[in-house]
Design a protein around this motif. Structure first.
Motif, short mmCIF file in Angstrom:
data_model
loop_
_atom_site.label_atom_id
_atom_site.label_comp_id
_atom_site.label_asym_id
_atom_site.label_seq_id
_atom_site.Cartn_x
_atom_site.Cartn_y
_atom_site.Cartn_z
N ASP A 138 -6.29 2.80 6.32
CA ASP A 138 -5.38 3.43 7.17
C ASP A 138 -3.95 2.59 7.28
N GLN A 139 -3.00 2.84 7.00
CA GLN A 139 -1.74 2.36 7.40
C GLN A 139 -0.46 3.24 7.98
N THR A 140 -1.21 4.15 8.76
CA THR A 140 -0.22 5.03 9.52
C THR A 140 0.58 4.41 10.25
N PHE A 141 0.06 3.30 11.06
CA PHE A 141 0.77 2.69 12.17
C PHE A 141 1.42 1.40 11.52
N THR A 142 2.52 0.97 11.95
CA THR A 142 3.42 -0.36 11.43
C THR A 142 2.76 -1.35 11.99
N HIS A 143 2.74 -2.54 11.60
CA HIS A 143 2.36 -3.92 11.80
C HIS A 143 0.85 -3.93 11.87
N ARG A 144 0.36 -3.31 10.94
CA ARG A 144 -1.12 -3.49 10.51
C ARG A 144 -1.43 -3.94 9.10
N GLY A 145 -0.67 -4.90 8.67
CA GLY A 145 -0.69 -5.47 7.34
C GLY A 145 0.01 -4.60 6.50
N ASN A 146 1.03 -3.78 6.74
CA ASN A 146 2.05 -3.05 5.92
C ASN A 146 2.63 -3.89 5.01
N LEU A 147 2.80 -3.39 3.95
CA LEU A 147 3.87 -3.96 3.00
C LEU A 147 5.26 -3.66 3.40
N TRP A 148 6.16 -4.92 3.74
CA TRP A 148 7.41 -4.61 4.06
C TRP A 148 8.18 -4.61 2.72
N ILE A 149 9.05 -3.58 2.82
CA ILE A 149 9.92 -3.32 1.52
C ILE A 149 11.66 -3.29 2.09
N TRP A 150 12.70 -3.62 1.13
CA TRP A 150 13.81 -3.75 1.20
C TRP A 150 14.31 -2.53 0.54
N PRO A 151 14.49 -1.48 0.90
CA PRO A 151 14.95 -0.18 -0.20
C PRO A 151 16.40 -0.62 -0.75
N GLY A 152 16.21 0.08 -2.14
CA GLY A 152 17.48 -0.08 -2.90
C GLY A 152 17.66 -1.35 -3.22
N THR A 153 17.02 -2.46 -3.27
CA THR A 153 17.29 -3.91 -3.66
C THR A 153 16.93 -3.92 -5.26
N HIS A 154 16.13 -2.83 -5.59
CA HIS A 154 15.88 -2.90 -7.11
C HIS A 154 17.25 -2.67 -7.96
N LEU A 155 18.16 -1.69 -7.30
CA LEU A 155 19.52 -1.48 -8.05
C LEU A 155 20.57 -2.86 -7.65
N ARG A 156 20.45 -3.29 -6.43
CA ARG A 156 21.32 -4.41 -6.39
C ARG A 156 20.80 -5.57 -7.20
N PHE A 157 19.45 -5.83 -7.35
CA PHE A 157 19.11 -6.96 -8.05
C PHE A 157 19.62 -6.38 -9.65
N GLY A 158 19.20 -5.21 -10.22
CA GLY A 158 19.75 -5.01 -11.19
C GLY A 158 21.18 -5.09 -11.52
N ARG A 159 22.04 -4.91 -10.64
CA ARG A 159 23.47 -5.12 -10.81
C ARG A 159 23.86 -6.73 -10.89
N PHE A 160 22.88 -7.63 -10.13
CA PHE A 160 23.15 -8.86 -10.10
C PHE A 160 22.77 -9.43 -11.77
N LEU A 161 21.85 -9.09 -12.12
CA LEU A 161 21.10 -9.30 -13.64
C LEU A 161 22.06 -8.98 -14.71
#
Length: 249
Positions: A138-161
């Motif tokens: 279960d990962q219902t609560f935060t700070h339990r080994g959850n993956l940290w994600i930076w939303p939208g960075t795939h688009l900004r990374f794509g523009r960089f490339l």
């Protein structure tokens, strides 16, 4: 019947990830955890170890219980719901068992991108289409080994490339790295119940988070690649939506 709704698809295209709930039932979760226990009996962490612990089995001609688990859980079929019509998916060549053993007061300083070291035998970066994370705990609560994600960075990374060229996808070009100098925004922690599946774009910035206590976090990750991806990887990293179904109008 598909499990990826139009809203989920739109969220994936915008944010670079989606958490699909209730993909696995209780029996499938239990089976996955038995596989994990068997792997840990053969290669256990040190009793004093805290924080991340990884095992990365390659499947090979003989297969592997985690490949059978992938098939029986329908992870490939789920991921294909995000793809453009006509694209098909290779089966994964390996899995990553990712544990976080608490307590571990880590706060990730920033994101990274997978597959850059070592490069592929043909010299290209180890890009792929989707990261699929199967949550066995279960990962219902935060700070339990959850993956940290930076939303939208795939688009900004794509523009960089797109601006610097796809061959800028090298660690030496992303100083202070291991992510390019793009606007990151604020991170979120992916959350949900055991049996959920996280699907994330290859270019999405992510990192392992802290675990303040309780049950160890168990996730099985698969790197998924569409057929033809190796030939069009330059198009993929400069146009992050090229392999994915457009948002319904």
């Amino acid at each position: 019947m598909g499990q990826i709704t139009g809203e989920m698809r739109a969220s994936f295209l915008r944010d670079g990830f989606v958490v699909v709930p209730d993909v696995l039932d209780a029996a499938q979760i239990a089976r996955g955890r038995r596989i994990v226990e068997g792997m840990l009996e053969r290669k256990p962490p040190d009793p004093e170890h805290r924080g991340p612990y990884f095992l990365v089995p390659r499947f090979g001609p003989a297969g592997h219980p985690l490949l059978e688990f992938y098939r029986s859980a329908g992870i490939g079929e789920l991921a294909r719901e995000l793809l453009r019509p006509g694209l098909s998916m290779y089966e994964p060549e390996f899995a990553q068992l990712a544990l976080t053993l608490p307590p571990w007061p880590n706060s990730p300083g920033g994101p990274h991108v997978d597959g850059l070291t070592p490069p592929e035998p043909d010299g290209r970066p180890g890009t792929f289409s989707l990261l699929a994370g199967v949550w066995l705990t279960d990962q219902t609560f935060t700070h339990r080994g959850n993956l940290w994600i930076w939303p939208g960075t795939h688009l900004r990374f794509g523009r960089f490339l797109a601006e610097h060229g796809p061959d800028a996808l090298r660690l030496q070009n992303m100083a202070p790295g291991p992510y390019p100098p793009v606007e990151l925004g604020d991170p979120v922690q992916a959350a949900g119940t055991a049996g959920s599946v996280l699907l994330a774009h290859y270019l999405l910035g992510h990192n392992i988070g802290d675990h303040i206590g309780g049950e160890r976090r168990e996730t099985v990750y698969y790197r998924l690649m569409t057929q033809g991806h190796r030939e069009r990887w330059r198009d993929y990293v400069t146009d992050p939506h090229v392999e994915f179904r457009a948002e319904p109008t």
